[in-house]
Design a protein around this motif. Structure first.
Motif, PDB file in Angstrom:
ATOM      1  N   LEU A 152      -3.919  -1.508   1.132  1.00 22.40           N
ATOM      2  CA  LEU A 152      -3.647  -0.684   0.212  1.00 22.40           C
ATOM      3  C   LEU A 152      -4.718  -1.289  -0.686  1.00 22.40           C
ATOM      4  O   LEU A 152      -4.470  -2.691  -0.331  1.00 22.40           O
ATOM      5  CB  LEU A 152      -2.508  -0.438   0.255  1.00 22.40           C
ATOM      6  CG  LEU A 152      -1.425   0.968   0.717  1.00 22.40           C
ATOM      7  CD1 LEU A 152      -1.058   0.352   2.105  1.00 22.40           C
ATOM      8  CD2 LEU A 152      -0.477   1.220  -0.486  1.00 22.40           C
ATOM      9  N   VAL A 153      -5.671  -0.638  -1.751  1.00 21.63           N
ATOM     10  CA  VAL A 153      -6.200  -1.406  -2.836  1.00 21.63           C
ATOM     11  C   VAL A 153      -5.825  -0.714  -3.743  1.00 21.63           C
ATOM     12  O   VAL A 153      -5.063   0.235  -4.060  1.00 21.63           O
ATOM     13  CB  VAL A 153      -8.012  -0.694  -2.547  1.00 21.63           C
ATOM     14  CG1 VAL A 153      -8.241  -1.701  -0.886  1.00 21.63           C
ATOM     15  CG2 VAL A 153      -8.399   0.362  -2.750  1.00 21.63           C
ATOM     16  N   PRO A 154      -6.201  -2.132  -5.178  1.00 20.90           N
ATOM     17  CA  PRO A 154      -5.796  -1.249  -6.086  1.00 20.90           C
ATOM     18  C   PRO A 154      -6.185  -0.048  -6.568  1.00 20.90           C
ATOM     19  O   PRO A 154      -7.089   1.231  -6.488  1.00 20.90           O
ATOM     20  CB  PRO A 154      -6.363  -2.098  -6.979  1.00 20.90           C
ATOM     21  CG  PRO A 154      -6.618  -2.945  -6.146  1.00 20.90           C
ATOM     22  CD  PRO A 154      -7.773  -2.981  -4.597  1.00 20.90           C
ATOM     23  N   GLY A 155      -4.927   1.211  -6.785  1.00 23.38           N
ATOM     24  CA  GLY A 155      -5.250   2.247  -7.908  1.00 23.38           C
ATOM     25  C   GLY A 155      -4.135   3.520  -6.273  1.00 23.38           C
ATOM     26  O   GLY A 155      -3.718   4.125  -6.220  1.00 23.38           O
ATOM     27  N   GLU A 156      -3.897   2.627  -5.057  1.00 24.37           N
ATOM     28  CA  GLU A 156      -3.330   2.825  -3.841  1.00 24.37           C
ATOM     29  C   GLU A 156      -1.585   3.677  -3.792  1.00 24.37           C
ATOM     30  O   GLU A 156      -1.534   2.384  -4.515  1.00 24.37           O
ATOM     31  CB  GLU A 156      -4.010   3.274  -3.082  1.00 24.37           C
ATOM     32  CG  GLU A 156      -4.975   3.502  -2.371  1.00 24.37           C
ATOM     33  CD  GLU A 156      -5.831   3.520  -1.437  1.00 24.37           C
ATOM     34  OE1 GLU A 156      -6.393   4.391  -0.688  1.00 24.37           O
ATOM     35  OE2 GLU A 156      -5.541   2.090  -0.455  1.00 24.37           O
ATOM     36  N   THR A 157      -1.186   4.139  -3.596  1.00 24.25           N
ATOM     37  CA  THR A 157       0.431   4.199  -3.529  1.00 24.25           C
ATOM     38  C   THR A 157       0.949   4.822  -1.861  1.00 24.25           C
ATOM     39  O   THR A 157      -0.203   5.276  -1.109  1.00 24.25           O
ATOM     40  CB  THR A 157       1.031   5.368  -4.677  1.00 24.25           C
ATOM     41  OG1 THR A 157       0.322   6.810  -3.974  1.00 24.25           O
ATOM     42  CG2 THR A 157       0.536   4.890  -5.942  1.00 24.25           C
ATOM     43  N   ALA A 158       2.121   4.328  -2.078  1.00 27.96           N
ATOM     44  CA  ALA A 158       2.364   4.263  -0.307  1.00 27.96           C
ATOM     45  C   ALA A 158       4.167   4.546  -0.571  1.00 27.96           C
ATOM     46  O   ALA A 158       4.588   3.837  -1.144  1.00 27.96           O
ATOM     47  CB  ALA A 158       2.471   3.749   0.273  1.00 27.96           C
ATOM     48  N   GLN A 159       4.411   5.809   0.059  1.00 27.67           N
ATOM     49  CA  GLN A 159       5.551   6.403  -0.500  1.00 27.67           C
ATOM     50  C   GLN A 159       6.561   6.442   1.438  1.00 27.67           C
ATOM     51  O   GLN A 159       5.851   6.526   2.122  1.00 27.67           O
ATOM     52  CB  GLN A 159       6.196   6.983  -0.825  1.00 27.67           C
ATOM     53  CG  GLN A 159       5.945   7.597  -1.848  1.00 27.67           C
ATOM     54  CD  GLN A 159       6.794   8.913  -2.530  1.00 27.67           C
ATOM     55  OE1 GLN A 159       7.717   9.473  -2.744  1.00 27.67           O
ATOM     56  NE2 GLN A 159       5.320  10.009  -2.575  1.00 27.67           N
ATOM     57  N   PHE A 160       7.851   5.140   1.510  1.00 29.53           N
ATOM     58  CA  PHE A 160       8.493   5.535   2.902  1.00 29.53           C
ATOM     59  C   PHE A 160       9.428   5.308   2.793  1.00 29.53           C
ATOM     60  O   PHE A 160      10.194   4.704   2.611  1.00 29.53           O
ATOM     61  CB  PHE A 160       7.695   4.334   3.682  1.00 29.53           C
ATOM     62  CG  PHE A 160       7.578   2.855   3.019  1.00 29.53           C
ATOM     63  CD1 PHE A 160       8.759   1.797   4.053  1.00 29.53           C
ATOM     64  CD2 PHE A 160       6.941   2.450   2.285  1.00 29.53           C
ATOM     65  CE1 PHE A 160       8.991   0.685   3.250  1.00 29.53           C
ATOM     66  CE2 PHE A 160       6.853   1.176   1.764  1.00 29.53           C
ATOM     67  CZ  PHE A 160       8.228   0.901   2.352  1.00 29.53           C
ATOM     68  N   ASP A 161       9.652   5.892   4.083  1.00 30.48           N
ATOM     69  CA  ASP A 161      11.877   5.807   4.706  1.00 30.48           C
ATOM     70  C   ASP A 161      11.710   3.865   4.474  1.00 30.48           C
ATOM     71  O   ASP A 161      11.594   3.515   5.892  1.00 30.48           O
ATOM     72  CB  ASP A 161      11.645   6.348   5.538  1.00 30.48           C
ATOM     73  CG  ASP A 161      14.026   6.618   5.519  1.00 30.48           C
ATOM     74  OD1 ASP A 161      14.142   5.512   5.812  1.00 30.48           O
ATOM     75  OD2 ASP A 161      14.542   7.519   6.188  1.00 30.48           O
ATOM     76  N   PRO A 162      12.513   3.227   4.631  1.00 31.33           N
ATOM     77  CA  PRO A 162      12.268   1.584   4.162  1.00 31.33           C
ATOM     78  C   PRO A 162      13.472   1.909   5.829  1.00 31.33           C
ATOM     79  O   PRO A 162      14.108   0.432   5.692  1.00 31.33           O
ATOM     80  CB  PRO A 162      13.091   1.087   3.449  1.00 31.33           C
ATOM     81  CG  PRO A 162      14.206   2.388   2.337  1.00 31.33           C
ATOM     82  CD  PRO A 162      12.814   3.298   2.113  1.00 31.33           C
ATOM     83  N   VAL A 163      14.104   2.469   6.085  1.00 34.11           N
ATOM     84  CA  VAL A 163      15.199   2.891   7.664  1.00 34.11           C
ATOM     85  C   VAL A 163      14.147   1.793   8.775  1.00 34.11           C
ATOM     86  O   VAL A 163      14.408   1.376   9.504  1.00 34.11           O
ATOM     87  CB  VAL A 163      15.801   3.802   8.292  1.00 34.11           C
ATOM     88  CG1 VAL A 163      16.184   3.638   9.037  1.00 34.11           C
ATOM     89  CG2 VAL A 163      16.919   4.317   6.824  1.00 34.11           C
TER      90      VAL A 163
END
Length: 203
Positions: A152-163
């Motif tokens: 990922l580069v500046p300005g990008e996001t990520a969502q995830f289940d930390p399980v």
């Protein structure tokens, strides 16, 4: 003596009067209806409504189940709200795996916000309940989700289940700066895409 007693009574009355509106704010902030709260606490809708509107005094048999549902302490339900900037007393701390973390919020049981500045470190996958949301401020972020790798580069996001076993750190030999939102199970940032804003970026 009598004047001091009256002053103390006024202070208690003021604290109790603030409980109902605070409970209403907590409920609406979580997107819950009175019926939903009643179903999870065993309390009646009418009792909850009367407490929120100040027509019934909040007692422990009401406050304890509400604190459990809203994931807060009893002090947070009853104590007067803090004034000023809640970040004033928050301090950066070093991470065992390398880097620095700065807490930006202090709301137990709710979504927490941190700023991470991470230096080079060896990947070590971890797993735990909750929900994670990352936003890259500077540098390039390497995110491992089990067997998948994402850059990922500046300005990008990520969502995830930390399980899911995961790890994140710099994608190269430098540092990466990110915002990290983490919520307990069932609590997560609300992703609302407005017209013209374009799609969210993520892994």
């Amino acid at each position: 003596m009598e004047a001091r007693k009256e002053s103390g009574d006024d202070g208690i009355a003021e604290i109790l009067a603030a409980v109902g509106p605070r409970l209403r704010r907590m409920r609406t902030a979580r997107g819950m209806t009175l019926t939903a709260v009643a179903g999870r606490t065993g309390l009646s809708v009418s009792a909850l409504s009367r407490v929120e509107t100040g027509n019934r005094q909040p007692t422990l048999d009401i406050l304890i189940p509400l604190a459990q549902v809203y994931r807060v302490t009893l002090d947070q339900l009853v104590a007067p709200p803090q004034t000023g900037d809640p970040r004033v007393n928050l301090r950066p701390r070093s991470l065992a795996g390398g880097g620095t973390i700065v807490p930006l919020t202090g709301y137990p049981g709710r979504v927490q916000v941190f700023k991470h500045v991470l230096g080079p470190r060896a990947p070590r996958l971890v797993s735990h309940p909750g929900h994670a949301w990352l936003h890259v401020l500077a540098g390039r972020l390497r995110l491992l989700l089990d067997d998948d790798e994402h850059i990922l580069v500046p300005g990008e996001t990520a969502q995830f289940d930390p399980v899911t076993p995961h790890w994140f750190g710099p994608a190269d030999g430098g540092t990466v700066e990110i915002l990290h939102l983490f919520g307990p199970q069932g609590e997560r940032p609300v992703d609302r895409t407005l017209p013209g804003s374009g799609p969210s970026l993520g892994p």
